[in-house]
Design a protein around this motif. Structure first.
Motif, PDB file in Angstrom:
ATOM      1  N   ARG A  86       0.727  -1.170   0.003  1.00 54.22           N
ATOM      2  CA  ARG A  86      -0.143   0.124   0.121  1.00 54.22           C
ATOM      3  C   ARG A  86       0.855   1.290   0.084  1.00 54.22           C
ATOM      4  O   ARG A  86       0.411   2.312  -0.513  1.00 54.22           O
ATOM      5  CB  ARG A  86      -0.919  -0.081   1.084  1.00 54.22           C
TER       6      ARG A  86
ATOM      7  N   GLU B 215      -1.887  -5.201   0.340  1.00 51.11           N
ATOM      8  CA  GLU B 215      -3.248  -5.225   0.153  1.00 51.11           C
ATOM      9  C   GLU B 215      -3.614  -6.293  -1.145  1.00 51.11           C
ATOM     10  O   GLU B 215      -2.722  -6.397  -2.156  1.00 51.11           O
ATOM     11  CB  GLU B 215      -3.726  -3.818  -0.532  1.00 51.11           C
TER      12      GLU B 215
ATOM     13  N   THR C 105      -3.594  -9.912   5.358  1.00 51.41           N
ATOM     14  CA  THR C 105      -4.003  -9.249   3.906  1.00 51.41           C
ATOM     15  C   THR C 105      -5.324  -9.911   3.475  1.00 51.41           C
ATOM     16  O   THR C 105      -6.165  -9.263   3.186  1.00 51.41           O
ATOM     17  CB  THR C 105      -2.753  -9.682   2.914  1.00 51.41           C
TER      18      THR C 105
END
Lengths: 412, 92
Positions: free
Chosen positions: A10, A32, A207
């Protein structure tokens, strides 16, 4: 099949394979899930979702799991209740409660655990583990039992007894740590380094796990007839749930399930005894200063919130507000919700209701908004918080005359 | 006068796989400075361009977050353990 392309940092954008990774090796930023949204848009429709299962898995195209063999105890698709009585008391036009107390183990954690353990099985893990303030422990132990996985859950030693009982019943190992949640969390991050064969749902599987919270946004939009609310109030512990609810609304627009661009104000709720994100919001800080928690809202007692900065960013960008409420206001919030809507929330829900009330009083929420308040855990888990102020109205002999006398007293 | 620094999985490729490194006691800045001397590639992973600890790294001395102590000025006493832990974990 799934539409996951890769994992992506990210912060710096580094790309990683779809494995049990949660931290960027270069900058330590969070990873992510990166989806092929065009592929999803071409494939998904309101119709297929509406015909899907009455669980979070109706949104499977938007979740990071390949296999059809989900670890599914029935999480999600909980009621969105029109809260007319509470709305009247608070002076809001259109208020809804997302009643996530009705999940299999009594909290929204079933959503994230269902995703995490489905992924864990897919990746070949045999052991499920977590650092927990209680709700997650309940959920991991239950889902692991169903999935035939071993489980290790780590909790702070001062946890409410109901949460310990409701974890140990499922078998598995429950380890109490002499310290607060942040100590538990730090230890688990270290254990995860030493035990790579363990699926720590909120560490090495974080995640995937955190993506489960997006379903809180999908369901609300679908239940409102495929439209977005104007304002949502969300409890903040680590800040992940709030961040993912915002992501969920944006994704619905991105894949064409809702035509109008979302314009949802996202407000956060924290107890004053653990309010590092709210404090940063009020002081205009860019960073979160960790805090030593002291609050009855133990499920929000995270002094060093992993997603705090992202939650802060979402609240600021969407024009939401923050509430920081006292333990007394939390208890009052629990009672208010119970006495107006018949919903018994855990302490985190008391924080959310108290924040809702405060935001209305401060005119941060206006009367013409469609408001959704997320109630994410069941009150049966935290009865200790109410015990000191809860007594029977009266005790009498099994005798009609005594009852008549009592009734006269009560009515006079 | 030795302290132990625990290295998280993500950084072990840079320490030839070692999970723990023994270093001299002293201020945290000196301990981490010595660590970067032994494994130069670690420096830019632990510190940002201004020489501060990176935003997504938490450092603990004897199990306490150094942000509750004196940050990089925290004294690391003989026999204590310094843990470097990724910040992004836990909770929701």
């Amino acid at each position: 099949m799934s539409f996951v392309k890769a994992l992506r940092c990210r912060e710096c954008g580094h790309v990683y394979p779809i494995e049990a990774l949660h931290v960027c090796e270069f900058c330590f930023g969070p990873l992510e899930v990166d989806y092929d949204y065009e592929g999803i848009a071409a494939h998904i429709s309101r119709d297929t979702i509406e015909k899907g299962p009455g669980t979070i898995w109706r949104y499977r195209d938007l979740l990071p799991v390949e296999s059809d063999e989900y670890v599914d105890l029935g999480a999600g698709w909980t009621p969105l209740v029109r809260a007319r009585n509470l709305a009247k008391v608070l002076g809001i036009g259109e208020l809804y409660i997302k009643n996530d107390t009705l999940n299999p183990t009594g909290s929204f954690k079933d959503r994230v655990v269902s995703v995490a353990l489905s992924k864990a099985k897919e990746l070949g893990f045999k052991v499920a583990a977590c650092a927990s303030t209680g709700n997650l422990a309940n959920s991991v132990a239950a889902h692991a039992a169903w999935a035939g996985m071993e489980s290790y859950v780590f909790v702070p030693s001062n946890l409410e007894s109901a949460k310990v009982i409701a974890t140990s019943v499922y078998g598995g190992t429950v380890v109490a740590i002499d310290g607060n949640y942040d100590d538990v969390n730090r230890l688990c991050a270290e254990i995860a380094s030493e035990e790579p064969e363990w699926a720590f749902v909120n560490v090495n599987l974080r995640t995937y796990y955190s993506e489960g919270s997006k379903t809180l946004a999908y369901e609300v939009a679908e239940q409102l007839g495929w439209r977005f609310p104007d304002h949502v109030v969300v409890p903040v512990g680590s800040g992940s749930q709030l961040t993912k609810i915002n992501k969920g609304f944006n994704e619905l627009y991105k894949v064409g399930l809702v035509n109008d661009q979302p314009n949802v104000k996202v407000s956060g709720a924290q107890p004053t005894g653990c309010s590092p994100v709210a404090s940063a919001f009020f002081s205009g800080a860019e960073f979160i200063k960790p805090q030593k928690p002291s609050t009855i809202a133990k499920s929000l007692a995270i002094g060093n919130p992993a997603d705090g900065v992202y939650a802060l960013d979402v609240v600021r960008k969407t024009g939401g507000g923050f509430g920081s409420v006292s333990d007394e206001e939390v208890i009052a919030g629990i009672r208010l919700l119970a006495q107006t809507e018949g919903i018994f929330a855990e302490t985190a829900g008391g924080v959310t209701v108290a924040t809702l009330k405060k935001l209305v009083e401060e005119q941060k929420i206006s009367k013409d908004e469609t408001v959704v308040c997320y109630i994410t855990g069941n009150g049966q888990k935290t009865v200790e918080a109410l015990a000191p102020s809860s007594e029977v109205t009266a005790t009498i002999k099994p005798n009609l005359e005594q009852f008549s006398a009592l009734l006269q007293d009560l009515r006079s | 006068m030795s302290v132990t620094v625990r290295i998280p999985t993500q950084l072990r490729p840079l320490t030839n796989g070692s999970p723990e490194i023994a270093l001299q006691s002293g201020k945290l800045s000196a301990v981490l400075g010595e660590l970067s001397g032994v494994y130069p590639e670690l420096k830019s992973r632990i510190f940002d361009d201004e020489g501060k600890l990176r935003r997504f790294i938490n450092v603990f001395v004897s199990d306490e977050d150094v942000r509750f102590l004196d940050g990089l000025d925290t004294e690391v006493a003989d026999q204590s353990v310094v843990s470097i832990v990724p910040a992004v974990a836990g909770g929701i």
